[in-house]
Design a protein around this motif. Sequence first.
Motif, PDB file in Angstrom:
ATOM      1  N   ARG A 198     -40.193 -14.220  40.249  1.00 62.66           N
ATOM      2  CA  ARG A 198     -39.622 -13.073  40.435  1.00 62.66           C
ATOM      3  C   ARG A 198     -38.131 -13.479  40.995  1.00 62.66           C
ATOM      4  O   ARG A 198     -37.499 -12.715  41.092  1.00 62.66           O
ATOM      5  N   GLN A 199     -38.191 -14.367  41.810  1.00 58.61           N
ATOM      6  CA  GLN A 199     -36.834 -14.770  42.534  1.00 58.61           C
ATOM      7  C   GLN A 199     -35.870 -15.326  41.222  1.00 58.61           C
ATOM      8  O   GLN A 199     -34.729 -15.080  41.772  1.00 58.61           O
ATOM      9  N   LEU A 200     -36.318 -15.937  40.485  1.00 55.54           N
ATOM     10  CA  LEU A 200     -35.536 -16.344  39.435  1.00 55.54           C
ATOM     11  C   LEU A 200     -35.005 -14.998  38.656  1.00 55.54           C
ATOM     12  O   LEU A 200     -33.563 -14.852  38.283  1.00 55.54           O
ATOM     13  N   GLN A 201     -35.736 -14.115  38.145  1.00 51.81           N
ATOM     14  CA  GLN A 201     -35.571 -12.731  37.746  1.00 51.81           C
ATOM     15  C   GLN A 201     -34.452 -12.081  38.724  1.00 51.81           C
ATOM     16  O   GLN A 201     -33.375 -11.601  37.982  1.00 51.81           O
ATOM     17  N   LEU A 202     -34.651 -12.046  39.910  1.00 48.95           N
ATOM     18  CA  LEU A 202     -33.720 -11.529  40.808  1.00 48.95           C
ATOM     19  C   LEU A 202     -32.472 -12.171  41.117  1.00 48.95           C
ATOM     20  O   LEU A 202     -31.423 -11.450  40.709  1.00 48.95           O
ATOM     21  N   LEU A 203     -32.428 -13.386  40.910  1.00 50.73           N
ATOM     22  CA  LEU A 203     -31.062 -14.169  40.847  1.00 50.73           C
ATOM     23  C   LEU A 203     -30.423 -13.721  39.416  1.00 50.73           C
ATOM     24  O   LEU A 203     -29.049 -13.677  39.788  1.00 50.73           O
ATOM     25  N   SER A 204     -30.899 -13.759  38.457  1.00 49.98           N
ATOM     26  CA  SER A 204     -30.468 -13.496  37.209  1.00 49.98           C
ATOM     27  C   SER A 204     -29.764 -12.053  37.360  1.00 49.98           C
ATOM     28  O   SER A 204     -28.455 -11.911  36.922  1.00 49.98           O
ATOM     29  N   ARG A 205     -30.412 -10.957  37.462  1.00 50.94           N
ATOM     30  CA  ARG A 205     -29.864  -9.715  37.783  1.00 50.94           C
ATOM     31  C   ARG A 205     -28.572  -9.760  38.821  1.00 50.94           C
ATOM     32  O   ARG A 205     -27.939  -8.867  38.585  1.00 50.94           O
ATOM     33  N   MET A 206     -28.773 -10.324  39.978  1.00 49.19           N
ATOM     34  CA  MET A 206     -27.759 -10.506  40.916  1.00 49.19           C
ATOM     35  C   MET A 206     -26.413 -10.940  40.452  1.00 49.19           C
ATOM     36  O   MET A 206     -25.455 -10.623  40.530  1.00 49.19           O
ATOM     37  N   SER A 207     -26.651 -12.154  39.881  1.00 46.72           N
ATOM     38  CA  SER A 207     -25.420 -12.674  39.151  1.00 46.72           C
ATOM     39  C   SER A 207     -24.719 -11.953  38.101  1.00 46.72           C
ATOM     40  O   SER A 207     -23.528 -11.618  38.200  1.00 46.72           O
ATOM     41  N   GLY A 208     -25.374 -11.107  37.293  1.00 46.08           N
ATOM     42  CA  GLY A 208     -25.011 -10.189  36.385  1.00 46.08           C
ATOM     43  C   GLY A 208     -24.165  -9.201  36.698  1.00 46.08           C
ATOM     44  O   GLY A 208     -23.005  -8.952  36.379  1.00 46.08           O
ATOM     45  N   ARG A 209     -24.836  -8.667  38.028  1.00 43.78           N
ATOM     46  CA  ARG A 209     -24.220  -7.501  38.553  1.00 43.78           C
ATOM     47  C   ARG A 209     -22.682  -7.770  39.353  1.00 43.78           C
ATOM     48  O   ARG A 209     -21.821  -7.136  39.365  1.00 43.78           O
ATOM     49  N   PHE A 210     -22.917  -8.828  40.120  1.00 41.96           N
ATOM     50  CA  PHE A 210     -21.824  -9.597  40.659  1.00 41.96           C
ATOM     51  C   PHE A 210     -20.531  -9.920  39.818  1.00 41.96           C
ATOM     52  O   PHE A 210     -19.357  -9.412  39.853  1.00 41.96           O
ATOM     53  N   LEU A 211     -20.871 -10.473  38.572  1.00 40.72           N
ATOM     54  CA  LEU A 211     -19.653 -10.673  37.736  1.00 40.72           C
ATOM     55  C   LEU A 211     -19.197  -9.448  37.121  1.00 40.72           C
ATOM     56  O   LEU A 211     -17.936  -9.227  37.074  1.00 40.72           O
ATOM     57  N   ASP A 212     -20.024  -8.379  36.779  1.00 38.44           N
ATOM     58  CA  ASP A 212     -19.657  -6.985  36.553  1.00 38.44           C
ATOM     59  C   ASP A 212     -18.687  -6.433  37.576  1.00 38.44           C
ATOM     60  O   ASP A 212     -17.411  -5.943  37.139  1.00 38.44           O
ATOM     61  N   LEU A 213     -18.996  -6.601  38.810  1.00 37.99           N
ATOM     62  CA  LEU A 213     -18.270  -6.133  39.752  1.00 37.99           C
ATOM     63  C   LEU A 213     -16.895  -6.795  39.821  1.00 37.99           C
ATOM     64  O   LEU A 213     -15.805  -5.951  40.079  1.00 37.99           O
ATOM     65  N   VAL A 214     -16.801  -7.914  39.866  1.00 43.00           N
ATOM     66  CA  VAL A 214     -15.503  -8.692  40.072  1.00 43.00           C
ATOM     67  C   VAL A 214     -14.843  -8.351  38.749  1.00 43.00           C
ATOM     68  O   VAL A 214     -13.581  -8.350  39.119  1.00 43.00           O
ATOM     69  N   ARG A 215     -15.189  -8.448  37.606  1.00 43.61           N
ATOM     70  CA  ARG A 215     -14.465  -8.111  36.416  1.00 43.61           C
ATOM     71  C   ARG A 215     -13.912  -6.604  36.358  1.00 43.61           C
ATOM     72  O   ARG A 215     -12.771  -6.519  36.014  1.00 43.61           O
ATOM     73  N   GLY A 216     -14.688  -5.723  37.024  1.00 45.78           N
ATOM     74  CA  GLY A 216     -14.208  -4.390  37.356  1.00 45.78           C
ATOM     75  C   GLY A 216     -13.385  -4.154  38.573  1.00 45.78           C
ATOM     76  O   GLY A 216     -13.251  -2.900  39.037  1.00 45.78           O
ATOM     77  N   MET A 217     -12.940  -5.096  39.230  1.00 48.61           N
ATOM     78  CA  MET A 217     -12.290  -4.829  40.551  1.00 48.61           C
ATOM     79  C   MET A 217     -11.157  -3.941  40.521  1.00 48.61           C
ATOM     80  O   MET A 217     -10.949  -3.047  41.379  1.00 48.61           O
ATOM     81  N   ALA A 218     -10.337  -4.232  39.403  1.00 50.89           N
ATOM     82  CA  ALA A 218      -9.156  -3.191  39.289  1.00 50.89           C
ATOM     83  C   ALA A 218      -9.513  -1.820  39.263  1.00 50.89           C
ATOM     84  O   ALA A 218      -8.970  -0.809  39.766  1.00 50.89           O
ATOM     85  N   THR A 219     -10.583  -1.551  38.325  1.00 53.21           N
ATOM     86  CA  THR A 219     -11.005  -0.311  38.411  1.00 53.21           C
ATOM     87  C   THR A 219     -11.728   0.423  39.511  1.00 53.21           C
ATOM     88  O   THR A 219     -11.420   1.540  40.174  1.00 53.21           O
ATOM     89  N   LEU A 220     -12.464  -0.511  40.418  1.00 59.40           N
ATOM     90  CA  LEU A 220     -13.032  -0.051  41.626  1.00 59.40           C
ATOM     91  C   LEU A 220     -11.750   0.174  42.639  1.00 59.40           C
ATOM     92  O   LEU A 220     -11.851   1.134  43.324  1.00 59.40           O
ATOM     93  N   GLN A 222      -8.903   1.179  42.069  1.00 62.00           N
ATOM     94  CA  GLN A 222      -8.192   2.543  41.724  1.00 62.00           C
ATOM     95  C   GLN A 222      -9.255   3.696  42.020  1.00 62.00           C
ATOM     96  O   GLN A 222      -8.615   4.696  42.190  1.00 62.00           O
ATOM     97  N   LEU A 223     -10.447   3.463  41.804  1.00 56.11           N
ATOM     98  CA  LEU A 223     -11.410   4.602  42.306  1.00 56.11           C
ATOM     99  C   LEU A 223     -11.598   4.665  43.796  1.00 56.11           C
ATOM    100  O   LEU A 223     -12.407   5.434  44.239  1.00 56.11           O
ATOM    101  N   GLN A 224     -11.093   3.887  44.513  1.00 55.08           N
ATOM    102  CA  GLN A 224     -11.315   3.653  45.861  1.00 55.08           C
ATOM    103  C   GLN A 224     -12.924   3.363  46.147  1.00 55.08           C
ATOM    104  O   GLN A 224     -13.172   3.834  47.180  1.00 55.08           O
ATOM    105  N   ALA A 225     -13.534   2.555  45.457  1.00 57.41           N
ATOM    106  CA  ALA A 225     -14.776   2.274  45.393  1.00 57.41           C
ATOM    107  C   ALA A 225     -15.339   1.017  45.934  1.00 57.41           C
ATOM    108  O   ALA A 225     -16.588   0.386  45.594  1.00 57.41           O
ATOM    109  N   THR A 226     -14.413   0.266  46.322  1.00 53.83           N
ATOM    110  CA  THR A 226     -14.492  -1.310  46.808  1.00 53.83           C
ATOM    111  C   THR A 226     -15.402  -1.317  47.831  1.00 53.83           C
ATOM    112  O   THR A 226     -16.358  -2.258  47.932  1.00 53.83           O
ATOM    113  N   GLU A 227     -15.516  -0.505  48.786  1.00 52.93           N
ATOM    114  CA  GLU A 227     -16.340  -0.323  50.049  1.00 52.93           C
ATOM    115  C   GLU A 227     -17.769  -0.437  49.422  1.00 52.93           C
ATOM    116  O   GLU A 227     -18.710  -0.941  49.855  1.00 52.93           O
TER     117      GLU A 227
END
Length: 576
Positions: A198-220, A222-227
């Motif tokens: 369960r821990q490894l699955q959680l780490l995998s999902r968290m890594s993917g989500r974090f990378l998606d957020l970093v890649r979409g930082m410019a969009t975030l 613009q939408l004032q959704a960084t917080e």
Amino acid sequence: MRRNKLTSAPDTAGQLKQLLRPQQRRLLGALALAVSASLLFIWQCYLLSTLFATWLSGSEQQPGTLLKAVLPWLALCLLGRPVLQYCREQLSLRASQQIRSNLRLQLLTKLAAAGPGKSRYGSDGSLSSKLLEQVDALDGFISRYYVQRYLVLLSPVLLVVATVIYSPLAAAILLITAPLVPLFMVLLGNAATAASQRQLQLLSRMSGRFLDLVRGMATLQQLQATERATQAVADAAEHYRDSSMGVLKLAFLSGAVLEFFSALAIALLALYLGLGLLGILPWAKGEIPVPYQGALFILLLAPEFYAPLRQLGSDYHAKAQAEAAITELSPILHSHAWQHPGTQQLTLSSAPQITLQQLHILTAEQRLRLAPVSFSIHSGGRIALQGPSGCGKSSLLHALLGFVPYQGDILINQHSLLQLGLNHWQQQLGYMAQHSSIAAASIADNLRLAAPDATEPQLITALQQVELWPLVQQLPLGLNTLLGERGLGLSGGQLQRLALAQLLLRDAKVWLLDEPTAHLDGATAYRLHQLIGTLSQGKTLIIVSHQLHGLDWLDNVIRLPNPAVVTTNGVQHASA
């Protein structure tokens, strides 16, 4: 045609055994060194017990004489064991490093063979986590647990044999109490295995989500959704921390239980030997069943008897972690992507003619992904593919790239694509996707991914052709300007121009463009289409695009039918 498929993966134990097989000699060498260290320990205990028993018994032999005789052997034991242990650890570590390196190479090969289909194994962040953290999770199993699980059988057997010589009852006590340790190890280990997975699955999902957020930082931004994104990352990290503490709690609980039962068993053995030396055993009053030298020898051996069991218990979480990791990696390891069968080399001196004859593509479930289509593109012809979402436009490009099986035929200058060697064919293609594959490196390094031997003037010429040089020229570091993850530092349109410059440097005769302007605004998309039209003259080009704005230079536009409403006997005909 064979289908892409994921075979059913064997059990985790079998997979781990298969991974370890190439390094079997090193691991067996490490086991031999560990057994040798156990033999030295037995000899060391015998020497010490003999020395102290002789001194305490008041033997006529001078203590100094005996010490001089025993001291060299004791020094050999005391120094030899750490040396053997060090050599064992080095062999195990080298085996672990080699196995993990080979495994990463195997995973990368599988992902490369999957081509665009690698996305079915997870996002880029999830795949990165699997290639790094989850492969490294095998280290404890290889370097510690694998040898220890054999040593836990061999070492106690040697110690029991040595104990039987002095006291069969003491040996029986050791054998009776020994199963308590692995019993509780298994009970707690099963819970640890589930928790680790369960821990490894959680780490995998968290890594993917974090990378998606970093890649979409410019969009975030613009939408004032960084917080909100920051709070989401903080919540995920807190949840992961709590989960990690739960796994550690199980590990510490396992260690505490094993230590308790080991201490209890040693105390029982010491009670028997102590009462025997005092001659007050209920069944042997006034007798000393085990003399002092033998009793001391057995008591010195006893902690080492339980030590491999305790160590195996401590390392059991490494096995649980490895099984969880290999379970996560199995879909990639046991995937069997379709293998392009061709071997013939076809060198293109000019733009080729491409002919599709009743080409259609099926999914792994035998559903129609691309409805049957036939068309021909003359040498240097440039066409666009259009159609509803899901009609197979990208799948057609993937078939031309050699990544997916298909029905019908694809002819390149009247040579079947299935007869051509895949690597040689792909080297003559230029491919551009919706999102450019820009590395976190300098602009020059990214351009040289397409042409490693390109000179700086050639790089500048390519940038001038795509109208990106004026911008690069103004940057303080020019071509050496570093870009962030996925080209962070350049806009979407600038990144696509950089990708177009890569195509120019590659000098491919065939260009395959998969919606290169899908995420650009209208004016930027129009200008990029115009640039592609100017720079692709003399190339055979297929572009997938939902809009034709700026594509007036095309020779033809082919609209693909929807597979959901076309029977497998229907064929779409066109020519360019």
